[in-house]
Design an enzyme around this catalytic site. Structure first.
Site, short mmCIF file in Angstrom:
data_model
loop_
_atom_site.label_atom_id
_atom_site.label_comp_id
_atom_site.label_asym_id
_atom_site.label_seq_id
_atom_site.Cartn_x
_atom_site.Cartn_y
_atom_site.Cartn_z
N GLY A 160 0.79 -1.22 0.00
CA GLY A 160 0.00 0.00 0.00
C GLY A 160 0.83 1.28 0.00
O GLY A 160 0.30 2.38 -0.20
N HIS A 213 -13.27 26.31 5.99
CA HIS A 213 -14.28 25.93 6.96
C HIS A 213 -14.58 27.03 7.98
O HIS A 213 -15.71 27.19 8.43
CB HIS A 213 -13.80 24.66 7.67
N LYS A 227 -26.85 25.04 15.54
CA LYS A 227 -26.85 23.58 15.69
C LYS A 227 -25.86 23.16 16.78
O LYS A 227 -24.85 23.82 16.98
CB LYS A 227 -26.48 23.01 14.31
N ARG A 237 -23.62 19.80 18.15
CA ARG A 237 -23.21 18.42 17.84
C ARG A 237 -23.32 17.62 19.14
O ARG A 237 -22.74 17.98 20.15
CB ARG A 237 -21.78 18.42 17.29
N THR A 260 -26.96 17.47 8.78
CA THR A 260 -27.13 18.92 9.00
C THR A 260 -28.16 19.47 8.03
O THR A 260 -29.09 20.20 8.40
CB THR A 260 -25.78 19.64 8.83
C1 R5P Z 1 -19.91 21.65 10.09
O1 R5P Z 1 -19.25 22.37 10.80
C2 R5P Z 1 -19.96 21.76 8.60
O2 R5P Z 1 -20.10 23.06 8.16
C3 R5P Z 1 -21.07 20.90 8.03
O3 R5P Z 1 -22.31 21.44 8.46
C4 R5P Z 1 -20.96 19.49 8.50
O4 R5P Z 1 -19.67 19.00 8.33
C5 R5P Z 1 -21.93 18.63 7.75
O5 R5P Z 1 -21.82 17.32 8.18
P1 R5P Z 1 -23.00 16.31 8.04
O6 R5P Z 1 -23.40 16.26 6.58
O7 R5P Z 1 -22.42 15.01 8.51
O8 R5P Z 1 -24.12 16.77 8.93
#
Ligand code: R5P
Length: 318
Positions: free
Chosen positions: A42, A134, A203, A205, A237
């Site tokens: 690999g 990000h 949101k 987590r 999300t």
């Molecule tokens: C989070 O901080 C990012 O901006 C996205 O909202 C997130 O990574 C989306 O992940 P998922 O599709 O697993 O909810």
């Protein structure tokens, strides 16, 4: 005049063709070739097949699945380039793998984005260009300069075309940020869709792949909603944002995604949901199901590279 050689690695080939063609409009850019070998266990070996001595190098490679392999490919390639006498290396990584690990939420957490950037630097990379970073990073966060190009303008162009064809007035459009990190991006998209308004969701987590929404700002009743997120991985999300918008009376919902990672069951989730349209940027190639529209950031990247990276001035001594 400074000479530049452009390489697009596997995983960014289609985007690489487009960017490469645009860069070839300049007199001092050529497209190089890479040879890649995989050993039985690999291990990989990559090397360029060109003379790169005293040349400036531009490498295009998004680091998505298999993310660790793609990172190793870049590191190995750069090591060879530096040993071969390349003068300077710019890495274009439209999807910057590990960017979600850019801060700690627990004292024992790693900051893997910094670690990966340091590895790129060690291998010889002088600067990085990504797309829709990000987060907004404070000066000095990275050990080398990292620049980000925005995707909102290419998405706006597509939405203007769709809404025009469907007779949807921008006064009836809401750009919805599905989490706190998407607010800036969403505001930028709203600003180039004159008349559209803005909404956002907060949101939380509650596990690596589990989320919960805690607040919803904005009026979406009878509106066309655009959910604009940088990354879609599991799709939760976006699906959660859709659910909340539907409960509040949204008429139809479009989804715009900068980095369509699309892991696991995301295609099933989207197929079962009532999405009017999904538009993704081509920072990631593959795993895109039929019916999803792709917008290209090729021109945006080429423009940025031409403007800020490539010098067409004659720098050699008379
Ligand atoms: C989070 O901080 C990012 O901006 C996205 O909202 C997130 O990574 C989306 O992940 P998922 O599709 O697993 O909810």
């Amino acid at each position: 005049m400074e000479e530049y050689v452009f390489y697009a690695l596997e995983g960014s080939r289609k985007l690489g063709d487009e960017v490469g063609k645009l860069l070839l409009e300049l007199p001092n850019v050529s497209i190089g070739s890479v040879e890649s070998l995989v050993f039985a266990d690999g291990e990989t070996k990559l090397r360029v097949l060109d003379n790169v001595k005293d040349k400036s190098i531009i490498i295009l490679s998004s680091t998505y699945f298999p993310v660790n392999n793609r990172i190793m490919q870049i590191l190995i390639l750069c090591d060879g380039l530096k040993r071969a006498g390349a003068k300077d290396i710019t890495l274009i990584t439209p999807y910057f793998g590990y960017s979600r690990q850019d801060r700690i939420s627990d004292p024992n957490d790693p900051i893997t984005l910094k670690l990966v950037t340091d590895l790129y630097k060690t291998s010889g990379v002088n600067r990085i260009i990504t797309a829709d970073a990000h987060s907004i990073y404070p000066k000095g966060y990275f050990s080398i300069p990292v620049y980000s190009v925005d995707t909102h303008e290419v998405f706006a162009k597509k939405f203007l075309e769709i809404f025009n064809n469907k007779g949807i007035s921008l006064e009836n459009v809401v750009v919805l940020a599905p989490d706190h990190g998407s607010i800036n991006r969403g505001r930028k998209l709203q600003s180039v869709l004159p008349g559209a308004v803005f909404g956002s969701i907060e949101k939380m987590r509650v596990g690596v792949n589990q989320i919960r929404s805690v607040s919803f700002e904005g009026e979406v009743e009878n509106k066309t909603v655009i959910i604009y997120d940088d990354i879609v991985d599991t799709g939760q999300t976006v699906i959660e944002a859709m659910k909340l918008a539907k409960e509040r009376g949204a008429r139809d919902i479009y989804v715009a995604i900068s980095h369509p990672i699309f892991s696991s069951r995301v295609h099933d989730l989207f197929a079962k949901s009532d999405i009017a349209g999904i538009i993704v940027a081509n920072t990631i190639e593959g795993r895109i199901m039929n019916g999803i529209e792709i917008v290209s950031i090729g021109r945006t990247l080429a423009k940025r590279i031409k403007k800020h990276i490539i010098s067409t001035k004659n720098t050699s001594n008379p």
